[in-house]
Design a protein around this motif. Structure first.
Motif, mmCIF file in Angstrom:
data_model
loop_
_atom_site.group_PDB
_atom_site.id
_atom_site.type_symbol
_atom_site.label_atom_id
_atom_site.label_comp_id
_atom_site.label_asym_id
_atom_site.label_seq_id
_atom_site.Cartn_x
_atom_site.Cartn_y
_atom_site.Cartn_z
ATOM 1 N N ALA A 34 -6.403 9.246 -12.916
ATOM 2 C CA ALA A 34 -7.609 8.941 -12.143
ATOM 3 C C ALA A 34 -8.609 10.088 -12.206
ATOM 4 O O ALA A 34 -9.821 9.877 -12.380
ATOM 5 C CB ALA A 34 -7.243 8.639 -10.692
ATOM 6 N N ALA A 35 -8.124 11.310 -12.062
ATOM 7 C CA ALA A 35 -9.015 12.473 -12.094
ATOM 8 C C ALA A 35 -9.725 12.578 -13.436
ATOM 9 O O ALA A 35 -10.922 12.919 -13.493
ATOM 10 C CB ALA A 35 -8.224 13.745 -11.817
ATOM 11 N N ASP A 36 -9.021 12.265 -14.511
ATOM 12 C CA ASP A 36 -9.634 12.371 -15.827
ATOM 13 C C ASP A 36 -10.660 11.261 -16.064
ATOM 14 O O ASP A 36 -11.691 11.477 -16.713
ATOM 15 C CB ASP A 36 -8.553 12.352 -16.915
ATOM 16 C CG ASP A 36 -7.666 13.589 -16.842
ATOM 17 O OD1 ASP A 36 -7.993 14.512 -16.065
ATOM 18 O OD2 ASP A 36 -6.646 13.640 -17.558
ATOM 19 N N LEU A 37 -10.399 10.072 -15.536
ATOM 20 C CA LEU A 37 -11.392 9.002 -15.612
ATOM 21 C C LEU A 37 -12.652 9.390 -14.846
ATOM 22 O O LEU A 37 -13.782 9.210 -15.322
ATOM 23 C CB LEU A 37 -10.812 7.700 -15.055
ATOM 24 C CG LEU A 37 -9.662 7.067 -15.846
ATOM 25 C CD1 LEU A 37 -9.059 5.910 -15.062
ATOM 26 C CD2 LEU A 37 -10.128 6.593 -17.220
ATOM 27 N N VAL A 38 -12.475 9.944 -13.659
ATOM 28 C CA VAL A 38 -13.615 10.376 -12.840
ATOM 29 C C VAL A 38 -14.395 11.482 -13.530
ATOM 30 O O VAL A 38 -15.632 11.519 -13.492
ATOM 31 C CB VAL A 38 -13.129 10.838 -11.448
ATOM 32 C CG1 VAL A 38 -14.253 11.544 -10.689
ATOM 33 C CG2 VAL A 38 -12.622 9.645 -10.644
ATOM 34 N N SER A 39 -13.686 12.392 -14.186
ATOM 35 C CA SER A 39 -14.342 13.549 -14.806
ATOM 36 C C SER A 39 -15.386 13.133 -15.827
ATOM 37 O O SER A 39 -16.414 13.801 -15.977
ATOM 38 C CB SER A 39 -13.310 14.458 -15.466
ATOM 39 O OG SER A 39 -12.816 13.905 -16.674
ATOM 40 N N GLN A 40 -15.154 12.058 -16.526
ATOM 41 C CA GLN A 40 -16.137 11.602 -17.510
ATOM 42 C C GLN A 40 -17.149 10.638 -16.898
ATOM 43 O O GLN A 40 -18.316 10.593 -17.310
ATOM 44 C CB GLN A 40 -15.433 10.962 -18.702
ATOM 45 C CG GLN A 40 -14.512 11.920 -19.444
ATOM 46 C CD GLN A 40 -15.199 13.223 -19.829
ATOM 47 O OE1 GLN A 40 -16.147 13.236 -20.608
ATOM 48 N NE2 GLN A 40 -14.734 14.336 -19.267
ATOM 49 N N ALA A 41 -16.730 9.883 -15.899
ATOM 50 C CA ALA A 41 -17.657 8.960 -15.233
ATOM 51 C C ALA A 41 -18.784 9.704 -14.542
ATOM 52 O O ALA A 41 -19.882 9.157 -14.368
ATOM 53 C CB ALA A 41 -16.898 8.090 -14.224
ATOM 54 N N HIS A 91 -2.064 -0.117 -10.657
ATOM 55 C CA HIS A 91 -2.346 -0.210 -9.216
ATOM 56 C C HIS A 91 -2.437 1.187 -8.593
ATOM 57 O O HIS A 91 -3.306 1.439 -7.748
ATOM 58 C CB HIS A 91 -1.255 -1.039 -8.520
ATOM 59 C CG HIS A 91 -1.266 -2.485 -8.884
ATOM 60 N ND1 HIS A 91 -2.415 -3.253 -8.828
ATOM 61 C CD2 HIS A 91 -0.270 -3.330 -9.306
ATOM 62 C CE1 HIS A 91 -2.132 -4.498 -9.190
ATOM 63 N NE2 HIS A 91 -0.842 -4.561 -9.504
ATOM 64 N N ASP A 92 -1.559 2.079 -9.008
ATOM 65 C CA ASP A 92 -1.582 3.439 -8.461
ATOM 66 C C ASP A 92 -2.872 4.159 -8.837
ATOM 67 O O ASP A 92 -3.440 4.907 -8.032
ATOM 68 C CB ASP A 92 -0.377 4.234 -8.963
ATOM 69 C CG ASP A 92 0.937 3.777 -8.342
ATOM 70 O OD1 ASP A 92 0.883 2.983 -7.376
ATOM 71 O OD2 ASP A 92 2.001 4.213 -8.829
ATOM 72 N N VAL A 93 -3.331 3.955 -10.050
ATOM 73 C CA VAL A 93 -4.586 4.584 -10.485
ATOM 74 C C VAL A 93 -5.774 4.020 -9.705
ATOM 75 O O VAL A 93 -6.678 4.766 -9.303
ATOM 76 C CB VAL A 93 -4.789 4.400 -12.007
ATOM 77 C CG1 VAL A 93 -6.212 4.796 -12.417
ATOM 78 C CG2 VAL A 93 -3.766 5.222 -12.781
ATOM 79 N N GLU A 94 -5.762 2.725 -9.463
ATOM 80 C CA GLU A 94 -6.841 2.129 -8.657
ATOM 81 C C GLU A 94 -6.898 2.756 -7.272
ATOM 82 O O GLU A 94 -7.984 3.069 -6.765
ATOM 83 C CB GLU A 94 -6.647 0.614 -8.553
ATOM 84 C CG GLU A 94 -6.994 -0.134 -9.824
ATOM 85 C CD GLU A 94 -6.859 -1.639 -9.645
ATOM 86 O OE1 GLU A 94 -5.932 -2.069 -8.926
ATOM 87 O OE2 GLU A 94 -7.683 -2.376 -10.226
ATOM 88 N N ARG A 95 -5.744 2.956 -6.664
ATOM 89 C CA ARG A 95 -5.707 3.583 -5.341
ATOM 90 C C ARG A 95 -6.179 5.032 -5.406
ATOM 91 O O ARG A 95 -6.919 5.507 -4.530
ATOM 92 C CB ARG A 95 -4.289 3.502 -4.758
ATOM 93 C CG ARG A 95 -3.918 2.115 -4.239
ATOM 94 C CD ARG A 95 -2.653 2.166 -3.389
ATOM 95 N NE ARG A 95 -1.481 2.475 -4.209
ATOM 96 C CZ ARG A 95 -0.724 1.553 -4.796
ATOM 97 N NH1 ARG A 95 -1.024 0.264 -4.659
ATOM 98 N NH2 ARG A 95 0.330 1.921 -5.506
ATOM 99 N N GLU A 96 -5.772 5.739 -6.453
ATOM 100 C CA GLU A 96 -6.201 7.124 -6.619
ATOM 101 C C GLU A 96 -7.710 7.211 -6.836
ATOM 102 O O GLU A 96 -8.376 8.124 -6.326
ATOM 103 C CB GLU A 96 -5.475 7.768 -7.804
ATOM 104 C CG GLU A 96 -4.092 8.273 -7.494
ATOM 105 C CD GLU A 96 -4.109 9.492 -6.565
ATOM 106 O OE1 GLU A 96 -5.106 10.248 -6.561
ATOM 107 O OE2 GLU A 96 -3.121 9.673 -5.847
ATOM 108 N N LEU A 97 -8.258 6.275 -7.583
ATOM 109 C CA LEU A 97 -9.698 6.279 -7.827
ATOM 110 C C LEU A 97 -10.467 6.103 -6.518
ATOM 111 O O LEU A 97 -11.472 6.800 -6.281
ATOM 112 C CB LEU A 97 -10.083 5.179 -8.823
ATOM 113 C CG LEU A 97 -9.729 5.440 -10.285
ATOM 114 C CD1 LEU A 97 -9.988 4.198 -11.127
ATOM 115 C CD2 LEU A 97 -10.511 6.629 -10.837
ATOM 116 N N GLU A 98 -10.010 5.179 -5.695
ATOM 117 C CA GLU A 98 -10.682 4.970 -4.402
ATOM 118 C C GLU A 98 -10.704 6.259 -3.591
ATOM 119 O O GLU A 98 -11.713 6.609 -2.975
ATOM 120 C CB GLU A 98 -9.968 3.857 -3.620
ATOM 121 C CG GLU A 98 -10.119 2.473 -4.234
ATOM 122 C CD GLU A 98 -9.291 1.432 -3.497
ATOM 123 O OE1 GLU A 98 -8.685 1.787 -2.460
ATOM 124 O OE2 GLU A 98 -9.244 0.282 -3.963
#
Length: 426
Positions: free
Chosen positions: A248-255, A274-281
């Motif tokens: 999730a952190a790496d997806l956010v870093s580029q977003a 599902h865990d990544v979706e929760r982490e993203l939120e």
């Protein structure tokens, strides 16, 4: 992703941004023509329109570069110096050597490596002042031995019409003194046509937004380009062993780069999804650029893609041809030989894209939008050309003269054949 017995064109179904280069062509073509015809006046008007400020002089004064470096935060300077040092090591290792081949006695073909005479480097500065892109452009160009380097970055309203001071400081740190306060498509047009104090360049490199990328595509041929490096993208191939918080952190870093940035997770694990979706939120709420990140993650270019297994995931990421590809799987290194299309591959849980953005020693100017299937990231090679040198003695030419004549006549080019015969007549 479909019945495994039925061939699937994954390129047609992977997430992509709705706005593409073709949609931007008409507007960018007008900008290029304005700059070509009206020069500095057009650039100043376009800067006012797009950047909210029109610099009185496009070229940054030398004093501003010196002042920026003197004012640079010590920790930032230390980070830049470490990044430069690591990138110089990898760039030096990429230098190609002259190769001479004796194809027969007296017959030599040499491949010379010749650096570009003059290049134009583009550094984005809109939503984020990408100081790291200064290093990624300049260091390989300097290592290649380029004769003259010019750099452009958008003027900043908050900084008196100059590029961001951190960008100027990095230029000064690298002894680049030809810097222009020009952004977007107009900067690429300035480099390609030569405007005002900026002489025409042979090659333009560097990342940018969709307008910059479109300008590079339209001007290819007028000037050389490295690749179409546009809004950033990350793809992560992960299995059940992956740490959701890292993913999730790496997806956010580029977003956080851009509302058009793409963030794609490809996984065979519904639990991880599902865990990544929760982490993203949770993680998005803790970031500084919440709105920008939400737009990016919610766009058509971003998604969580479920696959049957890692093998299918490999095929999907090869079809996607990501700018940045992270592998979060059991024995991730074993997958690397199977990845055909990616700008850069980050192996395992401790090689995030952020590392490559700054201090890995790799270059972060990489092809986007699926172009990694045919283009490479920026390197020393982009700043050099090969020149073939053919050196034959009379005896060496005589040995193949008959073949040259036969092939020339087969192509109905008698002049070609005569150019060989004349050397052996009389």
């Amino acid at each position: 992703m479909g019945d495994s017995a039925t061939p699937v064109d994954y390129r047609a179904v992977v997430p992509r941004a709705e706005l593409d280069v073709e949609a931007a062509v008409p507007a960018v073509h007008r900008i290029i023509e304005e700059v070509r015809v009206r020069g500095v006046e057009a650039i100043r008007e376009l800067s006012q329109q797009h950047d909210g400020v029109a610099p009185e002089r496009l070229r940054v004064p030398a004093a501003a570069l010196v002042e920026a470096l003197e004012s640079l935060d010590a920790d930032v300077r230390a980070g830049l110096e470490e990044s430069i040092a690591r990138l110089r090591v990898t760039s030096a290792a990429e230098l190609e050597r002259e190769v001479a081949t004796e194809v027969a006695p007296g017959a030599r073909v040499t491949r010379r490596i010749v650096p570009m005479d003059r290049v134009g480097l583009y550094v984005p500065g809109g939503l984020a002042p990408l100081v790291s892109s200064v290093l990624m452009n300049v260091v390989p160009a300097q290592t290649a031995g380029v004769g003259a380097i010019a750099l452009a970055s958008p003027p900043q309203k908050d900084h008196g019409g100059l590029p961001h001071p951190t960008i100027l400081a990095a230029c000064a740190l690298l002894d680049v003194d030809e810097v222009y306060a020009v952004g977007g498509a107009q900067a690429i047009a300035m480099f390609a046509h030569g405007v005002g104090e900026c002489a025409k360049v042979d090659l333009v490199t560097g990342p940018g937004n969709i307008w910059t990328v479109t300008a590079k595509r339209l001007l290819k041929g007028v000037v050389g380009i490295d690749s179409e490096a546009g809004p950033t993208e990350i793809a992560i191939l992960a299995d059940d062993s992956a740490e959701a918080a890292y993913v999730a952190a790496d997806l956010v870093s580029q977003a956080e780069h851009d509302p058009l940035a793409a963030a794609v997770l490809v996984t065979d694990s519904e639990r991880l999804a599902h865990d990544v979706e929760r982490e993203l939120e949770k993680q998005v709420l803790a970031t500084r650029h919440i709105e920008r990140i939400r737009i990016s993650l919610g766009g058509t270019q971003s998604a969580i893609v479920l696959v049957d297994d890692v093998d299918q995931g490999v095929e999907v990421v090869n079809a996607y041809a990501a700018e940045h590809l992270e592998l979060h799987t059991v024995d991730a290194a074993a997958l690397v030989p199977r990845i055909r299309n990616a700008g850069a591959i980050f192996v395992g849980a401790h090689a995030p894209v952020s590392l490559g953005d700054y201090c890995a020693g790799s270059n972060h100017v990489l092809p986007t939008g699926g172009c990694a299937c045919h283009s490479s990231g920026l390197s020393v090679r982009a700043f050099t050309r090969t020149v073939q040198v053919v050196d034959y003695s009379r005896d060496a030419l005589a040995e193949v003269a008959g073949h040259v004549v036969a092939l020339a006549e087969a192509e109905d080019l008698p002049g070609h054949a005569a150019a060989v015969r004349v050397r052996f007549e009389g």
